[in-house]
Design a protein around this motif. Sequence first.
Motif, mmCIF file in Angstrom:
data_model
loop_
_atom_site.group_PDB
_atom_site.id
_atom_site.type_symbol
_atom_site.label_atom_id
_atom_site.label_comp_id
_atom_site.label_asym_id
_atom_site.label_seq_id
_atom_site.Cartn_x
_atom_site.Cartn_y
_atom_site.Cartn_z
ATOM 1 N N ALA A 217 -9.196 -24.782 -40.932
ATOM 2 C CA ALA A 217 -9.045 -25.740 -39.839
ATOM 3 C C ALA A 217 -10.377 -26.204 -39.268
ATOM 4 C CB ALA A 217 -8.191 -25.121 -38.736
ATOM 5 N N THR A 218 -11.451 -26.079 -40.036
ATOM 6 C CA THR A 218 -12.789 -26.405 -39.535
ATOM 7 C C THR A 218 -12.879 -27.828 -38.987
ATOM 8 O OG1 THR A 218 -13.778 -24.869 -41.120
ATOM 9 C CG2 THR A 218 -15.232 -26.513 -40.133
ATOM 10 N N VAL A 219 -12.337 -28.801 -39.729
ATOM 11 C CA VAL A 219 -12.390 -30.201 -39.293
ATOM 12 C C VAL A 219 -11.693 -30.368 -37.949
ATOM 13 C CG1 VAL A 219 -11.615 -32.553 -39.812
ATOM 14 C CG2 VAL A 219 -12.593 -31.138 -41.629
ATOM 15 N N TRP A 220 -10.537 -29.748 -37.787
ATOM 16 C CA TRP A 220 -9.749 -29.917 -36.572
ATOM 17 C C TRP A 220 -10.333 -29.121 -35.404
ATOM 18 C CZ3 TRP A 220 -5.444 -28.231 -40.322
ATOM 19 C CH2 TRP A 220 -5.233 -29.261 -41.251
ATOM 20 N N GLU A 221 -10.977 -28.014 -35.701
ATOM 21 C CA GLU A 221 -11.594 -27.220 -34.630
ATOM 22 C C GLU A 221 -12.694 -27.999 -33.916
ATOM 23 O OE1 GLU A 221 -12.851 -23.840 -36.811
ATOM 24 O OE2 GLU A 221 -10.934 -22.759 -36.619
ATOM 25 N N SER A 222 -13.307 -28.939 -34.614
ATOM 26 C CA SER A 222 -14.386 -29.724 -34.000
ATOM 27 C C SER A 222 -13.866 -30.635 -32.889
ATOM 28 C CB SER A 222 -15.098 -30.566 -35.065
ATOM 29 O OG SER A 222 -14.228 -31.560 -35.599
ATOM 30 N N MET A 224 -11.609 -29.633 -30.665
ATOM 31 C CA MET A 224 -11.103 -28.789 -29.578
ATOM 32 C C MET A 224 -12.124 -28.714 -28.448
ATOM 33 S SD MET A 224 -8.113 -28.128 -30.600
ATOM 34 C CE MET A 224 -7.591 -26.851 -29.464
ATOM 35 N N VAL A 225 -12.457 -29.875 -27.910
ATOM 36 C CA VAL A 225 -13.409 -29.988 -26.802
ATOM 37 C C VAL A 225 -12.815 -30.923 -25.758
ATOM 38 C CG1 VAL A 225 -15.464 -29.514 -28.207
ATOM 39 C CG2 VAL A 225 -14.614 -31.870 -27.993
ATOM 40 N N ALA A 226 -13.345 -30.835 -24.547
ATOM 41 C CA ALA A 226 -12.807 -31.610 -23.429
ATOM 42 C C ALA A 226 -12.800 -33.107 -23.713
ATOM 43 C CB ALA A 226 -13.606 -31.306 -22.169
ATOM 44 N N GLU A 227 -13.852 -33.597 -24.367
ATOM 45 C CA GLU A 227 -13.963 -35.038 -24.621
ATOM 46 C C GLU A 227 -12.799 -35.568 -25.459
ATOM 47 O OE1 GLU A 227 -16.309 -32.826 -25.070
ATOM 48 O OE2 GLU A 227 -17.784 -33.337 -23.522
ATOM 49 N N GLU A 239 -2.126 -30.183 -27.735
ATOM 50 C CA GLU A 239 -1.062 -29.343 -28.287
ATOM 51 C C GLU A 239 -1.597 -28.058 -28.922
ATOM 52 O OE1 GLU A 239 2.187 -29.559 -28.126
ATOM 53 O OE2 GLU A 239 2.326 -31.513 -27.142
ATOM 54 N N ALA A 240 -2.646 -28.170 -29.723
ATOM 55 C CA ALA A 240 -3.194 -26.980 -30.381
ATOM 56 C C ALA A 240 -3.723 -25.987 -29.358
ATOM 57 C CB ALA A 240 -4.298 -27.370 -31.355
ATOM 58 N N ALA A 241 -4.222 -26.502 -28.216
ATOM 59 C CA ALA A 241 -4.735 -25.632 -27.160
ATOM 60 C C ALA A 241 -3.598 -24.938 -26.417
ATOM 61 C CB ALA A 241 -5.592 -26.441 -26.188
ATOM 62 N N THR A 242 -2.600 -25.710 -25.971
ATOM 63 C CA THR A 242 -1.524 -25.131 -25.168
ATOM 64 C C THR A 242 -0.630 -24.206 -25.983
ATOM 65 O OG1 THR A 242 -0.169 -27.120 -25.552
ATOM 66 C CG2 THR A 242 -1.489 -27.046 -23.537
ATOM 67 N N ARG A 243 -0.571 -24.417 -27.290
ATOM 68 C CA ARG A 243 0.236 -23.557 -28.150
ATOM 69 C C ARG A 243 -0.556 -22.366 -28.704
ATOM 70 N NH1 ARG A 243 5.076 -25.726 -29.767
ATOM 71 N NH2 ARG A 243 5.471 -27.846 -29.033
ATOM 72 N N GLY A 244 -1.853 -22.379 -28.468
ATOM 73 C CA GLY A 244 -2.669 -21.281 -28.953
ATOM 74 C C GLY A 244 -2.911 -21.311 -30.444
ATOM 75 N N TRP A 245 -2.805 -22.494 -31.034
ATOM 76 C CA TRP A 245 -3.011 -22.608 -32.477
ATOM 77 C C TRP A 245 -4.490 -22.675 -32.837
ATOM 78 C CZ3 TRP A 245 1.248 -26.829 -33.606
ATOM 79 C CH2 TRP A 245 2.511 -26.200 -33.574
ATOM 80 N N LEU A 246 -5.297 -23.244 -31.942
ATOM 81 C CA LEU A 246 -6.742 -23.298 -32.144
ATOM 82 C C LEU A 246 -7.440 -22.925 -30.834
ATOM 83 C CD1 LEU A 246 -7.217 -26.632 -34.201
ATOM 84 C CD2 LEU A 246 -7.285 -24.282 -35.081
ATOM 85 N N ARG A 247 -8.632 -22.383 -30.955
ATOM 86 C CA ARG A 247 -9.394 -21.949 -29.780
ATOM 87 C C ARG A 247 -10.102 -23.151 -29.156
ATOM 88 N NH1 ARG A 247 -14.575 -20.486 -28.882
ATOM 89 N NH2 ARG A 247 -15.078 -20.749 -31.107
ATOM 90 N N MET A 248 -10.050 -23.201 -27.816
ATOM 91 C CA MET A 248 -10.743 -24.276 -27.105
ATOM 92 C C MET A 248 -12.231 -23.951 -27.036
ATOM 93 S SD MET A 248 -8.191 -25.295 -23.923
ATOM 94 C CE MET A 248 -7.565 -23.640 -23.577
ATOM 95 N N ASN A 249 -13.048 -24.941 -27.399
ATOM 96 C CA ASN A 249 -14.496 -24.774 -27.342
ATOM 97 C C ASN A 249 -15.012 -25.134 -25.954
ATOM 98 O OD1 ASN A 249 -14.643 -24.102 -30.146
ATOM 99 N ND2 ASN A 249 -14.496 -26.278 -30.641
ATOM 100 N N GLY A 250 -15.828 -24.276 -25.382
ATOM 101 C CA GLY A 250 -16.396 -24.560 -24.063
ATOM 102 C C GLY A 250 -15.488 -24.193 -22.918
ATOM 103 N N GLY A 251 -14.536 -23.295 -23.139
ATOM 104 C CA GLY A 251 -13.658 -22.865 -22.056
ATOM 105 C C GLY A 251 -12.358 -23.631 -21.991
#
Length: 288
Positions: A217-222, A224-227, A239-251
């Motif tokens: 999921a490297t492409v999609w993890e990029s 996972m930022v506020a912007e 969706e990925a953040a609220t479901r816990g599927w990917l880690r949010m970068n920067g808190g």
Amino acid sequence: RYVDDFHLYFDNRAQAESAYSALVRVAKKYELEVNDRKTEIFEGPDTGEPAWKTALKGQTIRGKGLVQRSSFISFVSKAFELAKKYPGDGVLAYAVKKTSATQFDPDNADTFEAFLRAVVVQDTSTMPLVTRLLYDRNLEGQIVDEEQLMAMLGKLVLFHSQLRHQYEVSWALWLFRVLGREVPEAALRAIEKMDDPFVALLALDLRNSGLTTDLDATVWESYMVAESLYSEHWPLAYEAATRGWLRMNGGDYVGGDSFFHVLSDLGVSFFVPPEGSGVEYVSFAMGY
């Protein structure tokens, strides 16, 4: 969105041409375009039914055993012939709807499945219809050639992912999901390179359901930022953040956003994992 064809009637050709010009102007106002390939001005009488539909109605699937197989093959041949002659008119979608009501003999089920696979490859707009049929057949244990079906879906993903066709890839992944089948590794490697948020969510849902192997999921993890919450990738970032599927970068950027934290607190979701086929809106009424 789904019913966008209409007929307008006038007393003479001059009036029709004037109305067509007005229609084009109005469409442009809303940044739309009239499809020239599907638009024509012709003189009556108008039967109200396209010639291809009349021709297909005349093709009946009858009998049992070899008689049924022979008449069905004749119907399929006519359907593909008409689909080539009338591209974009939904000929194959109509053919799928007409055959969906047929009770095929067990010995002819493989021919019907081969027809469904061929239809999807030829006209991907039929994927919602075919998904519904395959889901029902899978539920009843009636899928005859699972190996061929999975191979077709895998090749469909490979081909359309290279062209960045989000619609086709998304529906193929949805089919893997509702059928409960594991995505082939080659198909996974292809979709990992797509940066479409809907493809990403479907792939992550498949992983969460245990239907993928080592998904990168490297492409999609990029994203996972506020912007990303205010970009075209916001469905993935939210969706990925609220479901816990990917880690949010920067808190916790969802909780820290004045708008999206409200959606999150209220449990609002824009991606709903399938219940049943997930395409219950598809109608098989023969009034199509």
